[in-house]
Design a protein around this motif. Sequence first.
Motif: not given
Lengths: 347, 347, 347, 347
Positions: C75-78, C223-229
């Motif tokens: 996924r884009p976030y890790c 997904e955008e929210w988790l990328l902000a995190a």
Amino acid sequence: MGREDRAMIVRLRPETDEQESEALAAALRRAGLDVTLLTLGGTPLLSVNGRAVPPEVEQELLRHPAVEKLLRPDRPYCLAARSSRPDGTVVRVGPVEIGAKQPVIIAGPCTVENRDQLLRIAEAVRDAGASMLRGGAFKPRTSPYSFQGLGERGLELLAEAREETGLPIVTEVLDTEQVELVARYADMLQIGSRNMMNFALLRKVAATGKPVLLKRGFAATIEEWLLAAEYLLAGGNDQVVLCERGVRSFEPATRFMLDLNAVPLVRQLSHLPIIVDPSHGTGLRELVPPMSFAAIAAGAHGIIVEVHTSPEAALVDGRQSIDPTTLASIVRRVRMLRDMVEELVAV
Amino acid sequence: MGREDRAMIVRLRPETDEQESEALAAALRRAGLDVTLLTLGGTPLLSVNGRAVPPEVEQELLRHPAVEKLLRPDRPYCLAARSSRPDGTVVRVGPVEIGAKQPVIIAGPCTVENRDQLLRIAEAVRDAGASMLRGGAFKPRTSPYSFQGLGERGLELLAEAREETGLPIVTEVLDTEQVELVARYADMLQIGSRNMMNFALLRKVAATGKPVLLKRGFAATIEEWLLAAEYLLAGGNDQVVLCERGVRSFEPATRFMLDLNAVPLVRQLSHLPIIVDPSHGTGLRELVPPMSFAAIAAGAHGIIVEVHTSPEAALVDGRQSIDPTTLASIVRRVRMLRDMVEELVAV
Amino acid sequence: MGREDRAMIVRLRPETDEQESEALAAALRRAGLDVTLLTLGGTPLLSVNGRAVPPEVEQELLRHPAVEKLLRPDRPYCLAARSSRPDGTVVRVGPVEIGAKQPVIIAGPCTVENRDQLLRIAEAVRDAGASMLRGGAFKPRTSPYSFQGLGERGLELLAEAREETGLPIVTEVLDTEQVELVARYADMLQIGSRNMMNFALLRKVAATGKPVLLKRGFAATIEEWLLAAEYLLAGGNDQVVLCERGVRSFEPATRFMLDLNAVPLVRQLSHLPIIVDPSHGTGLRELVPPMSFAAIAAGAHGIIVEVHTSPEAALVDGRQSIDPTTLASIVRRVRMLRDMVEELVAV
Amino acid sequence: MGREDRAMIVRLRPETDEQESEALAAALRRAGLDVTLLTLGGTPLLSVNGRAVPPEVEQELLRHPAVEKLLRPDRPYCLAARSSRPDGTVVRVGPVEIGAKQPVIIAGPCTVENRDQLLRIAEAVRDAGASMLRGGAFKPRTSPYSFQGLGERGLELLAEAREETGLPIVTEVLDTEQVELVARYADMLQIGSRNMMNFALLRKVAATGKPVLLKRGFAATIEEWLLAAEYLLAGGNDQVVLCERGVRSFEPATRFMLDLNAVPLVRQLSHLPIIVDPSHGTGLRELVPPMSFAAIAAGAHGIIVEVHTSPEAALVDGRQSIDPTTLASIVRRVRMLRDMVEELVAV
């Protein structure tokens, strides 16, 4: 919607007989008004539609011995409004009560695929403790090439499953021309999300007198939904259960966005029971248990979920079906939660 | 939608006669396949639905002298895809061509209210240079208490207006049980936004053979819309015009959000003509002219607008109706613009 | 987002000291890679950003004694993904633990209005059993003419309220230039919905090391929210709590649509705790109790609610504020529910 | 937003000098009011914020010789309302006029990648006939691992491209701390969609006095957008151009839904020029030409598009970039269309 679209409701005294009601309706029609005769929970009503009642007619109505009260709803719906039955409505489907203390759990396959599949699932659903069986015989499919359901054969199988398990059945009716057929088999008729604004269907389903499960259109406002219920109530059928099933949104991670705000809001605005469909409302099996609990905690009178004995092999919507073991666990916990909730929502 | 939901289309040689086609279809059915016989623009097709064609049957088909080509669509829709008719479809409604060079302008009242109103507007619409007359006889109303249209009397008046003005008429059909009745009067049948996923209605309307105006559901994706068109095409009716009419959004300033992205996208994805309804798509009279121009500049084949001789007095949707003078001005400019656009969209 | 946008994460052995980590990072930078040094829960990590690691460098990394594992997130976030810390994160704000068994209840006024108001509410909030105090000193206001908060004076009052009550405070920071100031007073920094994609602010807030409450943008995907995190975590700060607060939709009856689907989904996708804001997520006081219960039943680790001792007199958002009595009742019931829920979500 | 949030605007006579204005403002402040001194198109204004002006103060103001008029806006925004400057605003960026007859075409790469790329594109953009150059030096990226732009080096390259081509440059500013730096290089500052409600940034950008390109937040209502413009205007900067760039919706076929309804609506509600970004508003290169034409036909004062000499190789957003040949074709046709449109929108 302009002011002229709102009805005046004339509530008659409970003891008014049909002849009297008819006579009053006829008199109003002679005065050029469009009048419908209804009953809501046994009380006779006259609904005056479409245009304002002239003051002199209003005065006459107020003096008439059969007239108890004139209601001028401040919202576009009237019969569906909580004010018209503050204690709430309990809908009865065979031995099952929806809107009463016990939460209702309706479960079954998305689609009736064949006899074996249905009977196996129906027994599993009963054993898991559910109260009613769901299953699609006529399926609304986005593509003309997709499996459209077994049709009348599916209805026969549902009836057989009812015999086997004792569970009342609810199934969707898609078109006015099928209403009679489906009503011969089903204990409760479902109006699906895509048909919430199929007003001809609403009228015809109302006329069967059967209990109705009215799903929210996936882009319908709560007011439009209650107006769709008003079509059923104005058609003389007050056995209506609302079902929140998720709405369209920009979020791609779930199939729909389950709008649980609708649950307490509908309980405030309307006397009709409301249940929640976490299967369609999430599209993801793993989210069905937590969102079932959330629905009950928000005040829902029950849930409707898709169950399959082999979810991965389901012809339609397998991704959102749970297995019977998960169902049993949900049933147990929903009952615990609901006991706690009746007190909660009274905050 | 799984892979198994996609059809294989067997395109037959143009000279294949009906008997031959039927024989081939029968053979496939004996092999356990679900087959529909269709024609698209005169070419006979067999649509194999619902499940994969076994390799040995496929080999046989490829060797069959009547078979020209096997098509396995990469999108869920097939007959509606541009690839199935790259030159585009022209739909004919009496003398009017939709999808050809000339832009079509359909205008008229939201609802047929009475004889005088309709004839006055119809004449004004003709004088303003519009090509077709619109008007609702059966109206889908959110509230059961709102004016629901004149019904068959409205259809009679529309037919009379056609006599008077020579303009072909398009009017909405709400329910399968009305299809025959409406088809007796109308030149083109409209499927409204609330009914785009009323699949029984789509099938029945297809069967009339009449040209169809298919409005986009107000929360339907473009793919779902083209699949609704596929129902009509798979029902043997290729006289389908798509109509973008705005979708639900969070923006309260306009009644709907007109999605003009849909216009060039549909022209790319499908061979069907597309027109735009800026009256419902904005809900605001002042926005109708600029959004009509924008629609044409985006490549739309025409527009459909609500016109009233006294917009403020309209029973339904007056806020979005324009007057005949504005219509005349729009017609003139849309024609100029469309001349320029045919070149533009070829960029 | 293309493949090249995804980081490779190099997890180092826990015993690796800073010097060693730095040396390895330097070597990778010499090979032309963009590398960030991080720790997640005490484990040192190297995040390689922006472009693919050449195979020979990868081989070398695998042989390096300090390297434990190479992670290539699907996924884009890790760092925010559950896989990177399966047991979940507990965030500590003073004595309060968020993400542990006890549900956290954060309450307070929308805006700090004056000393009396704040202290009165703070005491009521503590007496009602809440765990933390919220209150806005800097307010993001849609209109430049609206009351913009008391600024630093508001922060001083919040600090005084903490002294009085012992409750840790959380307050919003609007701009990079205020970060230092707000961090001097607050125990936890809030990133508001309108700033979820203010990436400069995310980086600067991360650098303070303070616990962060990251609200979901009102039109942000999960997904955008988790990328902000991920911005916060990649900035070296793993004390992040997510807060669902409702998203924009077409429904006018509630101010926002509370997306409770997000709760179980985030718990599945991420190790970060998640709480829910039913005050903004509904905009209606009457919906705050049922939606608080629904949030907890869905698996939320807590709630944040607006409380006012005289809701009708609040300068901002009074319509959605509850009174202290209702808060006390919510606190009691949320605790009961949460006890039941830990078992529920384990279904 | 309550009544108390609305400003009263005191319009002073044009000849009022600064000293006089200051004296009047000081007097009102002594009366306990919050007052800002502004000029709009050369006219001095006092904006009284936050709370109602007492009747006796109002009487005094009306008698004051420097006061021309008291304006009590019926919408939440005031300076941005068309009523405050009915003839419309023309924004000047070097030799370019936005809001006048000639349509403005702003073009360039999504992101400045390196010197060669930028200069090659800049020349192609100039040769194609565009009026201004766009390009991102600081990029708002959803993922912390994505390429974040060249920063100040990117600004230097943009300045060099301006030297080479004579085209004024517009570039995005992401954070208050960068404002000064970006303002040193750019001719026009862009506030991106994610920052439309970053009110601290709006205030700081206003203070530079530079022309501003204010993109609509991708889930912002038109009213919120005009209120964001109001922040800029209330900050003393009336060189504001609005840019519609698509909003979030349920439709997956396009990246965003371009809301062209906003164009005629903004022209009606505000005096500020409005342009359209079809690159972000569709996310699809093939839709850029038709939606550029649609934007102009709807009344937009120009367009902003992404151009790349090798779109497939672009580091960011290549899928929506057009090549210079397509740009040249768009420029030519947009000019033709705009000539026709000035008459069209006057319908």
